[in-house]
Design a protein around this motif. Structure first.
Motif, mmCIF file in Angstrom:
data_model
loop_
_atom_site.group_PDB
_atom_site.id
_atom_site.type_symbol
_atom_site.label_atom_id
_atom_site.label_comp_id
_atom_site.label_asym_id
_atom_site.label_seq_id
_atom_site.Cartn_x
_atom_site.Cartn_y
_atom_site.Cartn_z
ATOM 1 N N UNK A 1 34.173 -22.892 29.102
ATOM 2 C CA UNK A 1 33.572 -24.112 29.664
ATOM 3 C C UNK A 1 32.888 -24.924 28.572
ATOM 4 N N UNK A 2 32.839 -26.195 28.800
ATOM 5 C CA UNK A 2 32.110 -27.080 27.881
ATOM 6 C C UNK A 2 31.536 -28.232 28.685
ATOM 7 N N UNK A 3 30.606 -28.931 28.078
ATOM 8 C CA UNK A 3 30.152 -30.189 28.647
ATOM 9 C C UNK A 3 30.927 -31.316 27.971
ATOM 10 N N UNK A 4 31.026 -32.446 28.665
ATOM 11 C CA UNK A 4 31.909 -33.530 28.227
ATOM 12 C C UNK A 4 31.151 -34.861 28.315
ATOM 13 N N UNK A 5 31.272 -35.681 27.272
ATOM 14 C CA UNK A 5 30.708 -37.032 27.322
ATOM 15 C C UNK A 5 31.764 -37.958 27.927
ATOM 16 N N UNK A 6 31.358 -38.773 28.883
ATOM 17 C CA UNK A 6 32.315 -39.615 29.604
ATOM 18 C C UNK A 6 32.079 -41.107 29.331
ATOM 19 N N UNK A 7 32.843 -41.913 30.044
ATOM 20 C CA UNK A 7 32.979 -43.340 29.741
ATOM 21 C C UNK A 7 31.672 -44.134 29.635
ATOM 22 N N UNK A 8 30.676 -43.793 30.431
ATOM 23 C CA UNK A 8 29.488 -44.660 30.420
ATOM 24 C C UNK A 8 28.683 -44.570 29.125
ATOM 25 N N UNK A 9 28.993 -43.619 28.274
ATOM 26 C CA UNK A 9 28.340 -43.562 26.951
ATOM 27 C C UNK A 9 28.811 -44.704 26.050
ATOM 28 N N UNK A 10 30.035 -45.174 26.279
ATOM 29 C CA UNK A 10 30.600 -46.217 25.410
ATOM 30 C C UNK A 10 29.698 -47.452 25.413
ATOM 31 N N UNK A 23 22.990 -26.216 19.384
ATOM 32 C CA UNK A 23 24.051 -25.815 18.459
ATOM 33 C C UNK A 23 24.705 -27.004 17.743
ATOM 34 N N UNK A 24 24.064 -28.162 17.804
ATOM 35 C CA UNK A 24 24.536 -29.345 17.069
ATOM 36 C C UNK A 24 26.013 -29.644 17.300
ATOM 37 N N UNK A 25 26.399 -29.737 18.557
ATOM 38 C CA UNK A 25 27.825 -29.957 18.796
ATOM 39 C C UNK A 25 28.189 -31.395 19.132
ATOM 40 N N UNK A 26 27.228 -32.329 18.966
ATOM 41 C CA UNK A 26 27.563 -33.739 19.179
ATOM 42 C C UNK A 26 28.126 -34.359 17.904
ATOM 43 N N UNK A 39 32.185 -25.582 20.124
ATOM 44 C CA UNK A 39 30.810 -25.237 19.742
ATOM 45 C C UNK A 39 29.855 -25.205 20.939
ATOM 46 N N UNK A 40 30.147 -25.975 21.969
ATOM 47 C CA UNK A 40 29.240 -26.061 23.130
ATOM 48 C C UNK A 40 29.077 -24.692 23.776
ATOM 49 N N UNK A 41 27.796 -24.313 23.995
ATOM 50 C CA UNK A 41 27.525 -23.000 24.609
ATOM 51 C C UNK A 41 27.125 -23.146 26.075
ATOM 52 N N UNK A 42 27.346 -24.374 26.610
ATOM 53 C CA UNK A 42 27.189 -24.512 28.049
ATOM 54 C C UNK A 42 25.744 -24.332 28.503
ATOM 55 N N UNK A 43 24.810 -24.747 27.673
ATOM 56 C CA UNK A 43 23.394 -24.479 27.986
ATOM 57 C C UNK A 43 22.837 -25.429 29.036
ATOM 58 N N UNK A 44 23.522 -26.528 29.301
ATOM 59 C CA UNK A 44 23.171 -27.544 30.310
ATOM 60 C C UNK A 44 22.025 -28.486 29.898
ATOM 61 N N UNK A 45 21.409 -28.284 28.763
ATOM 62 C CA UNK A 45 20.216 -29.059 28.400
ATOM 63 C C UNK A 45 20.476 -30.551 28.248
ATOM 64 N N UNK A 46 21.650 -30.929 27.743
ATOM 65 C CA UNK A 46 21.900 -32.345 27.448
ATOM 66 C C UNK A 46 22.121 -33.179 28.702
ATOM 67 N N UNK A 47 22.682 -32.599 29.715
ATOM 68 C CA UNK A 47 23.095 -33.379 30.896
ATOM 69 C C UNK A 47 21.962 -34.240 31.480
ATOM 70 N N UNK A 48 20.783 -33.682 31.753
ATOM 71 C CA UNK A 48 19.727 -34.525 32.335
ATOM 72 C C UNK A 48 19.067 -35.467 31.343
#
Ligand code: SF4
Ligand code: F3S
Length: 107
Positions: A1-10, A23-26, A39-48
């Motif tokens: 599993x990974x987290x994903x950046x989507x369209x609204x970031x553009x 883990x500096x995966x951006x 690299x993403x460890x699925x920690x969920x921290x970035x989402x909120x």
């Protein structure tokens, strides 16, 4: 599993997300960020943390955003790692929530 950046970031690119990633995966492009799925460890921290609500778990992506899985994997291979928050574009708030920004993605 990974987290994903989507369209609204553009063209928003607030970068709050990079501050919490353990883990500096951006990786940073001209007007978009991506997550390296290896690299993403699925920690969920970035989402909120994202003011544009552009980050989702891979298995919770909105229906029309599935293609961002491949885009994050692909672009993270060539874009440099970003670990520090920076000022967003001056017009970031104006682009927050706009639809169909995919054509504006600069690689
Ligand atoms: Fe980084 Fe965690 Fe977000 Fe993955 S889920 S990108 S490890 S902060
Ligand atoms: Fe993009 Fe949100 Fe990070 S707008 S740069 S995913 S904080």
């Amino acid at each position: 599993m990974t987290f994903v950046v989507t369209e609204n970031c553009i063209k928003c690119k607030f970068t709050d997300c990079v501050d919490v990633c353990p883990v500096d995966c951006f990786h940073e492009g001209p007007n978009f960020l991506v997550i390296d799925p290896d690299e993403c460890i699925d920690c969920t921290l970035c989402e909120p943390e994202c003011p544009a609500e552009a980050i989702f778990a891979e298995d919770e992506l909105p229906e029309n955003q599935e293609h961002f899985i491949e885009l994050n994997a692909e672009l993270s291979k060539s874009w440099p790692i970003i670990t520090e928050v920076k000022d967003p574009p001056a017009d970031a708030e104006e682009w927050n929530g706009k639809e169909n920004k995919i054509d504006l993605l600069e690689k």
